[in-house]
Write a protein that holds these residues in place. Sequence first.
Motif, PDB file in Angstrom:
ATOM      1  N   ALA A 247       6.114   1.385   1.481  1.00  0.00           N
ATOM      2  CA  ALA A 247       4.814   0.921   0.986  1.00  0.00           C
ATOM      3  C   ALA A 247       4.971  -0.369   0.185  1.00  0.00           C
ATOM      4  CB  ALA A 247       4.164   2.004   0.133  1.00  0.00           C
ATOM      5  N   THR A 248       6.038  -0.471  -0.595  1.00  0.00           N
ATOM      6  CA  THR A 248       6.278  -1.672  -1.403  1.00  0.00           C
ATOM      7  C   THR A 248       6.549  -2.882  -0.522  1.00  0.00           C
ATOM      8  OG1 THR A 248       7.161  -0.303  -3.206  1.00  0.00           O
ATOM      9  CG2 THR A 248       7.691  -2.652  -3.248  1.00  0.00           C
ATOM     10  N   GLU A 249       7.364  -2.692   0.520  1.00  0.00           N
ATOM     11  CA  GLU A 249       7.675  -3.802   1.421  1.00  0.00           C
ATOM     12  C   GLU A 249       6.438  -4.217   2.215  1.00  0.00           C
ATOM     13  OE1 GLU A 249      10.473  -5.632   1.512  1.00  0.00           O
ATOM     14  OE2 GLU A 249      10.981  -4.406  -0.253  1.00  0.00           O
ATOM     15  N   LEU A 250       5.631  -3.248   2.611  1.00  0.00           N
ATOM     16  CA  LEU A 250       4.397  -3.563   3.329  1.00  0.00           C
ATOM     17  C   LEU A 250       3.448  -4.364   2.436  1.00  0.00           C
ATOM     18  CD1 LEU A 250       2.805  -3.163   5.960  1.00  0.00           C
ATOM     19  CD2 LEU A 250       1.879  -1.049   4.980  1.00  0.00           C
ATOM     20  N   THR A 251       3.391  -3.986   1.158  1.00  0.00           N
ATOM     21  CA  THR A 251       2.557  -4.720   0.204  1.00  0.00           C
ATOM     22  C   THR A 251       3.039  -6.154   0.046  1.00  0.00           C
ATOM     23  OG1 THR A 251       2.045  -2.667  -0.987  1.00  0.00           O
ATOM     24  CG2 THR A 251       1.723  -4.734  -2.180  1.00  0.00           C
ATOM     25  N   LYS A 252       4.336  -6.354  -0.002  1.00  0.00           N
ATOM     26  CA  LYS A 252       4.879  -7.714  -0.094  1.00  0.00           C
ATOM     27  C   LYS A 252       4.458  -8.550   1.119  1.00  0.00           C
ATOM     28  CE  LYS A 252       9.025  -6.510  -2.773  1.00  0.00           C
ATOM     29  NZ  LYS A 252      10.519  -6.432  -2.744  1.00  0.00           N
ATOM     30  N   ALA A 253       4.488  -7.918   2.299  1.00  0.00           N
ATOM     31  CA  ALA A 253       4.100  -8.640   3.520  1.00  0.00           C
ATOM     32  C   ALA A 253       2.625  -9.035   3.475  1.00  0.00           C
ATOM     33  CB  ALA A 253       4.387  -7.765   4.743  1.00  0.00           C
ATOM     34  N   VAL A 254       1.783  -8.160   2.894  1.00  0.00           N
ATOM     35  CA  VAL A 254       0.354  -8.475   2.750  1.00  0.00           C
ATOM     36  C   VAL A 254       0.164  -9.632   1.764  1.00  0.00           C
ATOM     37  CG1 VAL A 254      -1.863  -7.596   1.914  1.00  0.00           C
ATOM     38  CG2 VAL A 254      -0.412  -6.149   3.359  1.00  0.00           C
ATOM     39  N   LEU A 255       0.900  -9.598   0.651  1.00  0.00           N
ATOM     40  CA  LEU A 255       0.791 -10.656  -0.353  1.00  0.00           C
ATOM     41  C   LEU A 255       1.246 -11.998   0.213  1.00  0.00           C
ATOM     42  CD1 LEU A 255       2.161  -8.743  -3.488  1.00  0.00           C
ATOM     43  CD2 LEU A 255      -0.223  -9.298  -2.994  1.00  0.00           C
ATOM     44  N   GLN A 256       2.285 -11.982   1.041  1.00  0.00           N
ATOM     45  CA  GLN A 256       2.766 -13.221   1.652  1.00  0.00           C
ATOM     46  C   GLN A 256       1.683 -13.866   2.513  1.00  0.00           C
ATOM     47  OE1 GLN A 256       6.230 -11.842   3.747  1.00  0.00           O
ATOM     48  NE2 GLN A 256       7.578 -11.998   1.954  1.00  0.00           N
ATOM     49  N   ARG A 257       0.841 -13.037   3.121  1.00  0.00           N
ATOM     50  CA  ARG A 257      -0.225 -13.549   3.994  1.00  0.00           C
ATOM     51  C   ARG A 257      -1.529 -13.807   3.226  1.00  0.00           C
ATOM     52  NH1 ARG A 257       3.456 -10.818   6.549  1.00  0.00           N
ATOM     53  NH2 ARG A 257       3.933 -11.202   8.764  1.00  0.00           N
ATOM     54  N   GLU A 258      -1.506 -13.520   1.930  1.00  0.00           N
ATOM     55  CA  GLU A 258      -2.644 -13.764   1.039  1.00  0.00           C
ATOM     56  C   GLU A 258      -3.923 -13.090   1.524  1.00  0.00           C
ATOM     57  OE1 GLU A 258      -3.120 -17.771  -0.285  1.00  0.00           O
ATOM     58  OE2 GLU A 258      -0.971 -18.065  -0.642  1.00  0.00           O
ATOM     59  N   ILE A 259      -3.766 -11.856   1.998  1.00  0.00           N
ATOM     60  CA  ILE A 259      -4.922 -11.036   2.349  1.00  0.00           C
ATOM     61  C   ILE A 259      -5.400 -10.355   1.069  1.00  0.00           C
ATOM     62  CG2 ILE A 259      -5.777  -9.139   3.776  1.00  0.00           C
ATOM     63  CD1 ILE A 259      -3.383  -9.641   5.640  1.00  0.00           C
ATOM     64  N   PRO A 260      -6.691 -10.387   0.752  1.00  0.00           N
ATOM     65  CA  PRO A 260      -7.179  -9.720  -0.462  1.00  0.00           C
ATOM     66  C   PRO A 260      -6.728  -8.267  -0.522  1.00  0.00           C
ATOM     67  CG  PRO A 260      -8.897 -11.085   0.454  1.00  0.00           C
ATOM     68  CD  PRO A 260      -7.771 -11.119   1.452  1.00  0.00           C
ATOM     69  N   LEU A 261      -6.207  -7.865  -1.688  1.00  0.00           N
ATOM     70  CA  LEU A 261      -5.629  -6.523  -1.834  1.00  0.00           C
ATOM     71  C   LEU A 261      -6.123  -5.865  -3.109  1.00  0.00           C
ATOM     72  CD1 LEU A 261      -2.050  -5.358  -1.084  1.00  0.00           C
ATOM     73  CD2 LEU A 261      -2.969  -4.955  -3.378  1.00  0.00           C
ATOM     74  N   PHE A 262      -6.438  -4.590  -2.998  1.00  0.00           N
ATOM     75  CA  PHE A 262      -6.903  -3.791  -4.136  1.00  0.00           C
ATOM     76  C   PHE A 262      -6.171  -2.452  -4.100  1.00  0.00           C
ATOM     77  CE2 PHE A 262     -10.706  -1.047  -5.694  1.00  0.00           C
ATOM     78  CZ  PHE A 262     -10.217  -1.021  -6.985  1.00  0.00           C
ATOM     79  N   GLY A 263      -5.610  -2.043  -5.232  1.00  0.00           N
ATOM     80  CA  GLY A 263      -4.899  -0.769  -5.298  1.00  0.00           C
ATOM     81  C   GLY A 263      -5.371   0.061  -6.477  1.00  0.00           C
ATOM     82  N   ILE A 264      -5.313   1.382  -6.318  1.00  0.00           N
ATOM     83  CA  ILE A 264      -5.635   2.287  -7.428  1.00  0.00           C
ATOM     84  C   ILE A 264      -4.535   3.326  -7.581  1.00  0.00           C
ATOM     85  CG2 ILE A 264      -8.126   1.970  -7.129  1.00  0.00           C
ATOM     86  CD1 ILE A 264      -8.204   4.813  -5.960  1.00  0.00           C
ATOM     87  N   CYS A 265      -4.300   3.720  -8.820  1.00  0.00           N
ATOM     88  CA  CYS A 265      -3.378   4.813  -9.156  1.00  0.00           C
ATOM     89  C   CYS A 265      -1.974   4.548  -8.596  1.00  0.00           C
ATOM     90  CB  CYS A 265      -3.965   6.137  -8.664  1.00  0.00           C
ATOM     91  SG  CYS A 265      -3.213   7.579  -9.460  1.00  0.00           S
ATOM     92  N   PHE A 266      -1.522   5.324  -7.621  1.00  0.00           N
ATOM     93  CA  PHE A 266      -0.214   5.102  -7.004  1.00  0.00           C
ATOM     94  C   PHE A 266      -0.158   3.687  -6.428  1.00  0.00           C
ATOM     95  CE2 PHE A 266       3.199   5.951  -3.870  1.00  0.00           C
ATOM     96  CZ  PHE A 266       4.096   6.651  -4.649  1.00  0.00           C
ATOM     97  N   GLY A 267      -1.299   3.230  -5.888  1.00  0.00           N
ATOM     98  CA  GLY A 267      -1.375   1.884  -5.343  1.00  0.00           C
ATOM     99  C   GLY A 267      -1.156   0.818  -6.398  1.00  0.00           C
ATOM    100  N   ASN A 268      -1.547   1.087  -7.637  1.00  0.00           N
ATOM    101  CA  ASN A 268      -1.291   0.167  -8.743  1.00  0.00           C
ATOM    102  C   ASN A 268       0.207   0.051  -8.990  1.00  0.00           C
ATOM    103  OD1 ASN A 268      -2.032  -1.327 -11.315  1.00  0.00           O
ATOM    104  ND2 ASN A 268      -1.033   0.454 -12.217  1.00  0.00           N
ATOM    105  N   GLN A 269       0.892   1.179  -8.931  1.00  0.00           N
ATOM    106  CA  GLN A 269       2.342   1.177  -9.146  1.00  0.00           C
ATOM    107  C   GLN A 269       3.064   0.465  -8.001  1.00  0.00           C
ATOM    108  OE1 GLN A 269       2.986   5.399  -9.552  1.00  0.00           O
ATOM    109  NE2 GLN A 269       1.597   5.515 -11.304  1.00  0.00           N
ATOM    110  N   ILE A 270       2.540   0.629  -6.767  1.00  0.00           N
ATOM    111  CA  ILE A 270       3.148  -0.041  -5.621  1.00  0.00           C
ATOM    112  C   ILE A 270       2.981  -1.552  -5.734  1.00  0.00           C
ATOM    113  CG2 ILE A 270       3.061  -0.315  -3.116  1.00  0.00           C
ATOM    114  CD1 ILE A 270       4.275   2.341  -4.131  1.00  0.00           C
ATOM    115  N   LEU A 271       1.776  -2.017  -6.088  1.00  0.00           N
ATOM    116  CA  LEU A 271       1.577  -3.451  -6.268  1.00  0.00           C
ATOM    117  C   LEU A 271       2.485  -3.970  -7.370  1.00  0.00           C
ATOM    118  CD1 LEU A 271       0.200  -6.150  -5.770  1.00  0.00           C
ATOM    119  CD2 LEU A 271      -1.642  -5.420  -7.310  1.00  0.00           C
ATOM    120  N   GLY A 272       2.563  -3.240  -8.469  1.00  0.00           N
ATOM    121  CA  GLY A 272       3.421  -3.663  -9.573  1.00  0.00           C
ATOM    122  C   GLY A 272       4.874  -3.805  -9.153  1.00  0.00           C
ATOM    123  N   ARG A 273       5.364  -2.852  -8.393  1.00  0.00           N
ATOM    124  CA  ARG A 273       6.753  -2.915  -7.935  1.00  0.00           C
ATOM    125  C   ARG A 273       6.945  -4.076  -6.952  1.00  0.00           C
ATOM    126  NH1 ARG A 273      10.025   1.199  -9.430  1.00  0.00           N
ATOM    127  NH2 ARG A 273      11.486   0.664  -7.764  1.00  0.00           N
TER     128      ARG A 273
END
Length: 380
Positions: A247-273
């Motif tokens: 999930a963390t690596e997938l999030t990095k790939a999304v950030l690299q493409r600058e797609i708008p991203l929103f996370g909650i709870c566990f998703g907040n921790q994944i974005l943070g990592r």
Amino acid sequence: MSTGTVDSGKRTPAALVLEDGRVFRGAAYGAQGTSFGEAVFCTGMTGYQETLTDPSYHRQIVVQTAPQIGNTGWNDEDDESERIWVSGYVVRDPARTPSNWRSVRTLDDELVEQGIVGISEVDTRMLTRHLREQGAMRAGVFSGDALRADDSMLEEVRASPQMKGADLAGQVTTAKPYVVKAEGETRFRVAALDLGIKSNTPRMMSRRGIEVHVLPLSSTIDELLEIAPDGVFLSNGPGDPATADHATELTKAVLQREIPLFGICFGNQILGRALGLSTYKMRYGHRGINIPVIDVATKRVAITSQNHGFALEGEPGQRFESPFGAAQISHYCPNDDTVEGVRCSDVPAFSVQYHPEAAAGPHDAAPLFDEFTSLMEKAK
């Protein structure tokens, strides 16, 4: 594991055995047998059905601090998933007869039907104080024929797996993708990574004209991009975020493409990592529907619904450099200064530790979904 049902005409002895050797005795509630998990307490005075069916509570024994549970029975509309996820349930005074126009059966009957081993007649006030002082810990509920000598039960509890290091999101994610259509005109399409998503989350987005494609945790960046999403959502979920490498690596790939991203709870921790922050296990976590959060930028306080035992490292308002540019700790809890949100400055991404889709619970944070739509609108 459950081995039978409760005979409502007879009190069946039960015991909650904690990892530190403390034993709380009571009566069987729900199914009889043995169940193991992490003992945690939830302070919500309502919404027990949503709590029980929240996938974030997978492999946890939930202690309800509200003394009376089951008064409104069980209905077929308020489930947050297709099943009960808690591994055990601890209450003080279960309702003898539910009273609510929406109730179709008792809570006890539903626990029996789904094989959830519980215990009632426990001094939950004393138990909660103990967990606050000693921390959330492994525990076991034993009832009926499963009861035996304390030493024997304690040995089983201490042999059960710990929550730290537990990789659980893959156990609760959807087996295959599905779509929740937008209400009215479709304004945006969102790819939601299911780490343990609650039913109300896609509904909240649907009402804002968002078509939600819920994807399994195993999804690749190519599978995500096939949807041509306007945004990506990271859901809540159970377990230790340090184990969620995919999930963390997938999030990095999304950030690299600058797609708008929103996370909650566990998703907040994944974005943070993904941004380079580390996570840690809290002593007893935040679980309830009355937890204050302060927005660093506006100084506004929101009363929020929360359910987490892990958190991001960081200080309120802290600015830091990430592999994707500048970022900031955007929200915090004034009770203990726990990180409650992260916001990126150079890529369109933000997350919060609490639940804007809260049901039952306060709705102070619901406008965060509007902020997500605004982020997607701006990106378009």
